[in-house]
Design an enzyme around this catalytic site. Structure first.
Site, PDB file in Angstrom:
ATOM      1  N   GLY A 114      -6.395  -3.777   1.175  1.00  0.00           N
ATOM      2  CA  GLY A 114      -5.415  -3.187   2.046  1.00  0.00           C
ATOM      3  C   GLY A 114      -3.713  -2.827   1.948  1.00  0.00           C
ATOM      4  O   GLY A 114      -2.770  -2.733   2.388  1.00  0.00           O
ATOM      5  N   LYS A 398      -2.592   3.708  -9.691  1.00  0.00           N
ATOM      6  CA  LYS A 398      -1.676   2.987  -9.697  1.00  0.00           C
ATOM      7  C   LYS A 398      -0.636   3.719  -9.196  1.00  0.00           C
ATOM      8  O   LYS A 398      -0.103   3.474  -8.804  1.00  0.00           O
ATOM      9  CB  LYS A 398      -1.298   1.790 -10.275  1.00  0.00           C
ATOM     10  CG  LYS A 398      -2.219   0.714 -10.844  1.00  0.00           C
ATOM     11  CD  LYS A 398      -2.435  -0.066  -8.937  1.00  0.00           C
ATOM     12  CE  LYS A 398      -3.526  -1.208  -9.795  1.00  0.00           C
ATOM     13  NZ  LYS A 398      -3.532  -1.906  -8.167  1.00  0.00           N
TER      14      LYS A 398
END
Length: 510
Positions: A114, A398
């Site tokens: 998502g 990340k």
């Protein structure tokens, strides 16, 4: 009127309690009115989906108004009991059955897809960022599962939980995997309205996603997987196909591959005693600051639960981050029973703490997002187990600092899976901190003519205007700092071992 009611009305706090209850009801009714207004602006094709999304949001908002104070009692937090977490090595000792395919055929792989790549300066889904040899996160995932299916003549499907931010772009890309040996399903997590922090009403003026409503919506965290998976019909479809477990992980965790030993441990238990929820945890290092700790109570003295940074009061944050109180953390690699998800959802028995996530929109408006985490539902399941896995199963990307590690010769790639090079003496990864000049992937790539040799690197800090030539080797601790106005070009073929480089170093073409 009863004696209890009389006592309630005559107590000194009764007036305040009654006022707060009326206020809560007013806030809830106002929210319901606004949601109904928003639904009238939905396209006919989206109205039913939006109404289902709002049903989930209403429940979350109701609980948000009811629950005051911290969601966890710090005084009751204890270390996990020893027997609640199994070492991976013990599970591996069982070996593998002759018929691996029969276990694999009971499994589906779910990737949380998502998120956008905005934190790394990219547009569109994060899963479409190239991370290794021009392969994206999604490419590597498809390769891994296809390799499993071919090797064992199995049928493990890939399920992507998209959001309204990633669905369209992801579906376009999926066409290129048509001839791969992996069935790919998608479903969308819910779309919830951001809440004005002052009025506690939606920011959105209609159901649109553009213009003034561009920032009005959000996907409500990966805890939404249970509801949206059920609502999509995919849960029932997979159960009908004989699937018993899903392996859930973040798509940007390149260490989250299907582990046959864990799967065998699940499938070899008697059917009435099977684990319904397995969480992979791993040992914490000082680099792991924002990851979730695990609060793991017993059934007698409390619940099994995950504790995240957002749930920790300000004066307890340092204690939460320390490696003494919480020695392990949740990798968000989870193995969950499909029939158990169905049972708990239909009984409305999925209990997850609310995460209140404050945000400031581009125009300066303060909003809140109500979210939940997938691991937080752990306490609702029966026969819960933690498995302390090797650190190699937690390899998230990340930031560009993480990207540098996975692009380097620290890792070799086989069938979409990354493994630490046997040439590295220590199994731990180097600690890498790249400055703001490297934050965006585009800028990061421009600063490296080729990725340095990092096999013997322990620590790298780079700050300022720094570039790297071809075939640079970094060993030990290397710190490179270009002060404001300075530039450092590390020349091609340079070998830096336990060095601090600062000032100005320009390599000019002639």
């Amino acid at each position: 009127m009863s004696f209890v009611a009389d006592l309630y009305r005559n107590s000194p706090n009764a007036g305040m309690v009654e006022f707060q209850e009326k206020l809560r009801l007013q806030q809830e009714n106002s929210m319901l009115t606004e949601l109904e207004k928003l639904l009238t602006t939905a396209k006919p094709s989206e109205a039913e989906i939006s109404r289902k999304d709002f049903e989930g949001f209403k429940k979350l908002f109701h609980r948000f108004l009811q629950e005051k104070g911290p969601s966890v009692d710090w005084a009751k937090i204890q270390r996990p009991p020893e027997d609640s977490i199994q070492p991976y090595e013990k599970i591996k000792l069982k070996g593998l059955p002759a018929d691996v395919a029969s276990s694999l055929n009971k499994l589906a792989v779910v990737k949380l897809n998502g998120g956008l790549g905005t934190s790394m300066g990219c547009k569109g889904p994060k899963s479409l960022i190239s991370v290794r040899n021009e392969n994206t996160f999604l490419d590597l995932t498809v390769q891994q599962i296809e390799h499993l299916n071919k090797s064992y003549n199995a049928d493990v499907p890939l399920v992507l939980m998209n959001s309204f931010n990633t669905d369209e772009d992801t579906k376009k890309i999926l066409q290129k995997y048509t001839h791969h040996r992996v069935k790919i399903h998608t479903f969308n997590q819910s779309r919830y309205p951001r809440i004005n922090k002052e009025s506690l009403l939606p920011v959105a003026t209609n159901m649109g996603l553009t213009g003034e409503n561009e920032e009005a919506w959000y996907p409500p965290g990966h805890g939404d997987i249970y509801t949206s998976f059920y609502n999509s019909g995919l849960l029932d479809k997979l159960i009908a196909e004989g699937k018993e477990y899903i392996f859930v992980s973040n798509i940007d965790n390149l260490g989250a591959t299907v582990d046959l030993h864990i799967l065998n441990h699940l499938m070899s238990q008697p059917s009435d005693k099977r684990c319904e929820f397995v969480m992979e945890v791993t040992d914490k290092t000082r680099a792991d600051v924002k990851v979730s700790g695990v609060q793991w109570g017993t059934k007698l003295c409390g619940d099994v639960r995950v504790l995240g940074l957002a749930q920790v009061a300000g004066d307890r944050v340092d204690e939460f981050k320390s490696v003494t109180k919480f020695k392990i953390f949740n990798t968000n690699n989870l193995w969950i029973s499909l029939p158990a998800i169905k049972r708990l959802h239909e009984k409305n028995a999925m209990d997850m703490e609310i995460i209140v996530n404050p945000k400031t929109l581009d125009g300066g408006l303060n909003v809140i997002q109500l979210e939940t985490a997938v691991g937080a539902a752990m306490k609702s399941f029966d026969n819960v187990l933690g498995i302390n896995v090797p650190r190699s199963r937690f390899l998230p990307v990340k930031t560009t600092s993480d990207l540098l590690l996975v692009m380097s010769n620290l890792y070799s790639m086989n069938a979409g899976s990354l493994t630490m090079s046997p040439k590295r003496e220590f199994p731990t990864t180097p600690h890498v901190k790249l400055g703001s000049s490297f934050t965006k992937v585009r800028d990061f790539l421009k600063r490296f003519e080729s990725i340095p040799d990092m096999l013997e690197l322990d620590h790298l800090t780079v700050s300022g205007d720094v570039t790297f030539g071809k075939q640079v080797t970094l060993k030990g601790t290397v710190i490179i700092i270009a002060n404001h106005g300075d530039r450092i070009d590390i020349p091609a073929g340079a070998m830096l071992e336990n060095k601090i480089v600062s000032g100005n170093l320009r390599i000019l073409d002639h």
